[in-house]
Design a protein around this motif. Structure first.
Motif, PDB file in Angstrom:
ATOM      1  N   GLU A 127     -32.083   4.880   2.060  1.00  0.00           N
ATOM      2  CA  GLU A 127     -32.886   5.119   3.304  1.00  0.00           C
ATOM      3  C   GLU A 127     -32.039   5.821   4.395  1.00  0.00           C
ATOM      4  O   GLU A 127     -32.455   6.474   4.826  1.00  0.00           O
ATOM      5  CB  GLU A 127     -33.558   3.742   3.671  1.00  0.00           C
ATOM      6  CG  GLU A 127     -34.693   3.370   2.646  1.00  0.00           C
ATOM      7  CD  GLU A 127     -35.262   2.122   2.881  1.00  0.00           C
ATOM      8  OE1 GLU A 127     -34.804   1.514   3.787  1.00  0.00           O
ATOM      9  OE2 GLU A 127     -36.207   1.771   2.295  1.00  0.00           O
ATOM     10  N   SER A 128     -31.014   5.217   4.417  1.00  0.00           N
ATOM     11  CA  SER A 128     -29.895   5.778   5.388  1.00  0.00           C
ATOM     12  C   SER A 128     -29.645   7.146   5.145  1.00  0.00           C
ATOM     13  O   SER A 128     -29.261   7.924   6.150  1.00  0.00           O
ATOM     14  CB  SER A 128     -28.725   4.725   5.630  1.00  0.00           C
ATOM     15  OG  SER A 128     -29.102   3.366   5.919  1.00  0.00           O
ATOM     16  N   LEU A 129     -29.289   7.417   4.000  1.00  0.00           N
ATOM     17  CA  LEU A 129     -28.812   8.760   3.666  1.00  0.00           C
ATOM     18  C   LEU A 129     -29.948   9.755   4.061  1.00  0.00           C
ATOM     19  O   LEU A 129     -29.776  10.642   4.384  1.00  0.00           O
ATOM     20  CB  LEU A 129     -28.471   8.778   2.061  1.00  0.00           C
ATOM     21  CG  LEU A 129     -28.187   9.956   1.351  1.00  0.00           C
ATOM     22  CD1 LEU A 129     -26.953  10.867   2.115  1.00  0.00           C
ATOM     23  CD2 LEU A 129     -28.022  10.152   0.038  1.00  0.00           C
ATOM     24  N   MET A 130     -31.238   9.454   3.634  1.00  0.00           N
ATOM     25  CA  MET A 130     -31.998  10.286   3.801  1.00  0.00           C
ATOM     26  C   MET A 130     -32.462  10.347   5.449  1.00  0.00           C
ATOM     27  O   MET A 130     -32.896  11.392   6.095  1.00  0.00           O
ATOM     28  CB  MET A 130     -33.604   9.929   3.056  1.00  0.00           C
ATOM     29  CG  MET A 130     -33.420   9.909   1.709  1.00  0.00           C
ATOM     30  SD  MET A 130     -32.560  11.328   1.063  1.00  0.00           S
ATOM     31  CE  MET A 130     -33.915  12.732   2.046  1.00  0.00           C
ATOM     32  N   GLU A 131     -32.351   9.362   5.963  1.00  0.00           N
ATOM     33  CA  GLU A 131     -32.300   9.221   7.595  1.00  0.00           C
ATOM     34  C   GLU A 131     -31.473  10.374   8.109  1.00  0.00           C
ATOM     35  O   GLU A 131     -31.521  10.980   9.229  1.00  0.00           O
ATOM     36  CB  GLU A 131     -32.142   7.900   8.276  1.00  0.00           C
ATOM     37  CG  GLU A 131     -32.289   7.738   9.627  1.00  0.00           C
ATOM     38  CD  GLU A 131     -33.719   8.037  10.181  1.00  0.00           C
ATOM     39  OE1 GLU A 131     -34.044   8.260  11.471  1.00  0.00           O
ATOM     40  OE2 GLU A 131     -34.483   7.840   9.327  1.00  0.00           O
ATOM     41  N   MET A 132     -30.235  10.240   7.471  1.00  0.00           N
ATOM     42  CA  MET A 132     -29.052  11.392   7.847  1.00  0.00           C
ATOM     43  C   MET A 132     -29.597  12.858   7.574  1.00  0.00           C
ATOM     44  O   MET A 132     -29.193  13.671   8.444  1.00  0.00           O
ATOM     45  CB  MET A 132     -27.716  10.898   6.957  1.00  0.00           C
ATOM     46  CG  MET A 132     -26.558  11.861   7.333  1.00  0.00           C
ATOM     47  SD  MET A 132     -25.063  11.552   6.643  1.00  0.00           S
ATOM     48  CE  MET A 132     -24.379  10.419   7.747  1.00  0.00           C
ATOM     49  N   MET A 152     -24.207   5.927  20.149  1.00  0.00           N
ATOM     50  CA  MET A 152     -24.380   5.198  19.046  1.00  0.00           C
ATOM     51  C   MET A 152     -25.529   4.573  18.859  1.00  0.00           C
ATOM     52  O   MET A 152     -25.998   4.382  17.619  1.00  0.00           O
ATOM     53  CB  MET A 152     -23.108   4.335  18.664  1.00  0.00           C
ATOM     54  CG  MET A 152     -22.066   4.891  18.701  1.00  0.00           C
ATOM     55  SD  MET A 152     -20.329   3.515  18.890  1.00  0.00           S
ATOM     56  CE  MET A 152     -20.770   2.496  17.832  1.00  0.00           C
ATOM     57  N   GLU A 153     -26.084   4.038  19.936  1.00  0.00           N
ATOM     58  CA  GLU A 153     -27.444   3.572  19.875  1.00  0.00           C
ATOM     59  C   GLU A 153     -28.742   4.496  19.704  1.00  0.00           C
ATOM     60  O   GLU A 153     -30.155   4.045  19.493  1.00  0.00           O
ATOM     61  CB  GLU A 153     -27.610   2.424  20.936  1.00  0.00           C
ATOM     62  CG  GLU A 153     -26.752   1.318  20.905  1.00  0.00           C
ATOM     63  CD  GLU A 153     -26.827   0.495  22.173  1.00  0.00           C
ATOM     64  OE1 GLU A 153     -27.376   0.805  23.147  1.00  0.00           O
ATOM     65  OE2 GLU A 153     -26.258  -0.843  21.830  1.00  0.00           O
ATOM     66  N   ASP A 154     -28.514   5.734  19.857  1.00  0.00           N
ATOM     67  CA  ASP A 154     -29.465   6.596  19.886  1.00  0.00           C
ATOM     68  C   ASP A 154     -30.234   6.905  18.548  1.00  0.00           C
ATOM     69  O   ASP A 154     -29.446   6.931  17.614  1.00  0.00           O
ATOM     70  CB  ASP A 154     -28.938   7.968  20.398  1.00  0.00           C
ATOM     71  CG  ASP A 154     -30.089   8.999  20.701  1.00  0.00           C
ATOM     72  OD1 ASP A 154     -31.279   9.070  19.888  1.00  0.00           O
ATOM     73  OD2 ASP A 154     -29.992  10.112  21.508  1.00  0.00           O
ATOM     74  N   PRO A 155     -31.559   6.640  18.487  1.00  0.00           N
ATOM     75  CA  PRO A 155     -32.246   6.705  17.142  1.00  0.00           C
ATOM     76  C   PRO A 155     -31.831   7.904  16.256  1.00  0.00           C
ATOM     77  O   PRO A 155     -31.743   7.945  15.090  1.00  0.00           O
ATOM     78  CB  PRO A 155     -33.832   6.764  17.367  1.00  0.00           C
ATOM     79  CG  PRO A 155     -33.787   5.898  18.832  1.00  0.00           C
ATOM     80  CD  PRO A 155     -32.498   6.214  19.488  1.00  0.00           C
ATOM     81  N   ALA A 156     -31.489   9.000  16.865  1.00  0.00           N
ATOM     82  CA  ALA A 156     -31.219  10.304  16.256  1.00  0.00           C
ATOM     83  C   ALA A 156     -29.893  10.190  15.710  1.00  0.00           C
ATOM     84  O   ALA A 156     -29.605  11.010  14.705  1.00  0.00           O
ATOM     85  CB  ALA A 156     -31.204  11.504  17.373  1.00  0.00           C
ATOM     86  N   SER A 157     -29.045   9.365  16.019  1.00  0.00           N
ATOM     87  CA  SER A 157     -27.523   9.002  15.298  1.00  0.00           C
ATOM     88  C   SER A 157     -27.998   8.535  13.729  1.00  0.00           C
ATOM     89  O   SER A 157     -26.909   8.574  13.008  1.00  0.00           O
ATOM     90  CB  SER A 157     -26.823   8.139  16.070  1.00  0.00           C
ATOM     91  OG  SER A 157     -27.422   6.723  16.133  1.00  0.00           O
ATOM     92  N   GLY A 158     -29.178   7.981  13.743  1.00  0.00           N
ATOM     93  CA  GLY A 158     -29.182   7.614  12.118  1.00  0.00           C
ATOM     94  C   GLY A 158     -28.643   6.243  11.954  1.00  0.00           C
ATOM     95  O   GLY A 158     -29.092   5.402  10.889  1.00  0.00           O
ATOM     96  N   SER A 159     -28.272   5.462  13.172  1.00  0.00           N
ATOM     97  CA  SER A 159     -27.884   4.257  12.906  1.00  0.00           C
ATOM     98  C   SER A 159     -29.097   3.057  13.018  1.00  0.00           C
ATOM     99  O   SER A 159     -30.127   3.469  13.695  1.00  0.00           O
ATOM    100  CB  SER A 159     -26.601   3.736  13.919  1.00  0.00           C
ATOM    101  OG  SER A 159     -27.395   3.678  15.277  1.00  0.00           O
ATOM    102  N   SER A 160     -28.824   1.958  12.610  1.00  0.00           N
ATOM    103  CA  SER A 160     -30.087   1.201  12.477  1.00  0.00           C
ATOM    104  C   SER A 160     -29.454  -0.389  13.066  1.00  0.00           C
ATOM    105  O   SER A 160     -28.367  -0.577  13.311  1.00  0.00           O
ATOM    106  CB  SER A 160     -30.512   0.749  11.158  1.00  0.00           C
ATOM    107  OG  SER A 160     -29.833   0.388  10.253  1.00  0.00           O
ATOM    108  N   ASP A 161     -30.549  -1.108  13.378  1.00  0.00           N
ATOM    109  CA  ASP A 161     -30.070  -2.601  13.820  1.00  0.00           C
ATOM    110  C   ASP A 161     -29.343  -3.411  12.563  1.00  0.00           C
ATOM    111  O   ASP A 161     -28.123  -3.932  13.003  1.00  0.00           O
ATOM    112  CB  ASP A 161     -31.304  -3.378  14.020  1.00  0.00           C
ATOM    113  CG  ASP A 161     -31.983  -3.027  15.460  1.00  0.00           C
ATOM    114  OD1 ASP A 161     -31.161  -2.239  16.192  1.00  0.00           O
ATOM    115  OD2 ASP A 161     -33.317  -3.528  15.621  1.00  0.00           O
ATOM    116  N   GLU A 162     -29.703  -2.911  11.350  1.00  0.00           N
ATOM    117  CA  GLU A 162     -28.849  -3.555  10.187  1.00  0.00           C
ATOM    118  C   GLU A 162     -27.663  -3.073  10.065  1.00  0.00           C
ATOM    119  O   GLU A 162     -26.503  -3.759  10.049  1.00  0.00           O
ATOM    120  CB  GLU A 162     -29.805  -3.269   9.009  1.00  0.00           C
ATOM    121  CG  GLU A 162     -29.113  -4.053   7.686  1.00  0.00           C
ATOM    122  CD  GLU A 162     -28.009  -3.157   7.257  1.00  0.00           C
ATOM    123  OE1 GLU A 162     -26.961  -3.593   6.332  1.00  0.00           O
ATOM    124  OE2 GLU A 162     -27.872  -1.849   7.298  1.00  0.00           O
TER     125      GLU A 162
END
Length: 293
Positions: free
Chosen positions: A192-197, A227-237
Motif C-alpha cells: 500500500e505504501s509503495l502504491m501511495e508512492m 514530512m507530514e504533508d500527505p503528498a509525501s506518502g508518509s502515514s501515521d504508522e
C-alpha cells in the motif's frame, strides 16, 4: 536541469553557515560539559559538514560520536547479507503476486521513468515493497543531489573524522534494528505504501527539492511540515515506526550517555523537530537545547 539544481544548491549552501539550525548544544541538567545534536541528510554532500558553523569544533570537543548506527559496520559483507535477508520477500508474497495487474503497470511506468525503458516490477519481484520504496526514494533524492557519493556520506564522514581524532564511536541501533524499522511492517502494508508512492510520483521531484532546500537552510520546521504533508506518502504508522518509536528509544539511551561524557549525536534531521522529536524529548528531560549559530 542539472545545472539549475546545482546552482540552486550552491546558493542555498551559502546560507547554511549564516543561520543554520542543524547543530544544537545540549547543556544544563547537571552536565559538566555540553553535548551536541546534529541533523544529517543521508544523501546530501559531505561539504555540508564544513558549512555548518561550530560542527567541526563540536566533533573535536566531544568525547564520543554517536549516530543511528556505526556506519563502518553497516558496510561490512555480514551486515549487507543481513540486510538482504530482511529485504527479500517470502516466496508466497512476491511483488508481482501482491499487486494487481493495473498496479503493476503503474509501477512499471514509474520504474522506467527513473531506471530506464527496460525496468519493470518483475525485475524486483523478489524484493519486499519497502525495499523498492527505499530504492526509489534514494533515486528521487539523488535527482536533487546528483553528485552524491555513497562512499562519502555525512553520517559516515562525521564518524570517520571522530575516529581519526581518537573519539569513541557508537550507534543507537544495530543493522537488525534498522532493518526491522524499514522492512518490519506487513507485506500488504508495504505494498500500500509503495502504491501511495506511485500515485504521488508527480509531486516527488518537487518534494525532494523542497526538502533539500529546507535541510540546507537548516529549517527543521519546514522539513517537519513537508514530512507530514500527505503528498509525501508518509502515514501515521510510518511516522510512528520510523521516527517516534526510534526517537523514544534513542532518548532513553541518551539519558545514560549524557551525564558521563560529552557526546556529538549525529542522526537524520527528520528526528529532531516536533513534539516527539529529539529536541523536545531532551528538553522534557530537563536539558537546555539551543541552536548553535
Amino acid at each position: 536541469m542539472k545545472k539549475t539544481i546545482l546552482s540552486l544548491l550552491l546558493i542555498i549552501s551559502a546560507a547554511v553557515s549564516g543561520n543554520a539550525q542543524l547543530l544544537w548544544k545540549i547543556s544544563g541538567n547537571g552536565l559538566e560539559k555540553p553535548s551536541y545534536l546534529f541533523g544529517t541528510h543521508h544523501v546530501a554532500p559531505v561539504s555540508v559538514i564544513d558549512s555548518v558553523a561550530g560542527l567541526n569544533e563540536a566533533i573535536a570537543s566531544a568525547d564520543k560520536i554517536y549516530g543511528e548506527m556505526i556506519m563502518s559496520e553497516s558496510m561490512t559483507p555480514q551486515s549487507q547479507q543481513i540486510m538482504m535477508g530482511y529485504a527479500m520477500a517470502p516466496q508466497d508474497s512476491l511483488l508481482t503476486s501482491v499487486l494487481t495487474p493495473a498496479q503493476t503497470d503503474s509501477l512499471d511506468v514509474m520504474l522506467r521513468n527513473y531506471m530506464g525503458p527496460m525496468a519493470s516490477a518483475k525485475q524486483f519481484a523478489q524484493l519486499k515493497p519497502a525495499m523498492l520504496c527505499t530504492l526509489i526514494a534514494l533515486i528521487q533524492s539523488q535527482t536533487v543531489f546528483p553528485d552524491f557519493n555513497p562512499q562519502q556520506q555525512i553520517d559516515g564522514e562525521i564518524q570517520k573524522r571522530g575516529a581519526a581524532l581518537g573519539k569513541e564511536i557508537g550507534g543507537f541501533e544495530t543493522i537488525e534494528d534498522q532493518c526491522n524499522a524499514l522492512f518490519g511492517s506487513s507485506i500488504i502494508e508495504q505494498a500500500e505504501s509503495l502504491m501511495e508512492m506511485v500515485r504521488n510520483d508527480s509531486h516527488a521531484a518537487e518534494m525532494a527539492k523542497k526538502l533539500a532546500k529546507a535541510y540546507l537552510a537548516g529549517d527543521l520546521n519546514q522539513m517537519l511540515e513537508l514530512m507530514e504533508d500527505p503528498a509525501s506518502g508518509s502515514s501515521d504508522e510510518w511516522s510512528e515506526r520510523m521516527i517516534n518509536r526510534r526517537n523514544a528509544n534513542w532518548a532513553r539511551i541518551m539519558a545514560g550517555l549524557l551525564p558521563s561524557a560529552s557526546v556529538l549525536i549525529a542522526v537524520g534531521a527528520g528526528h529532531l523537530p516536533g513534539e516527539k522529536g529529539l529536541i523536545s524529548l531532551l528538553r522534557k528531560e530537563g536539558y537546555s537545547v539551543e541552536a548553535v549559530k
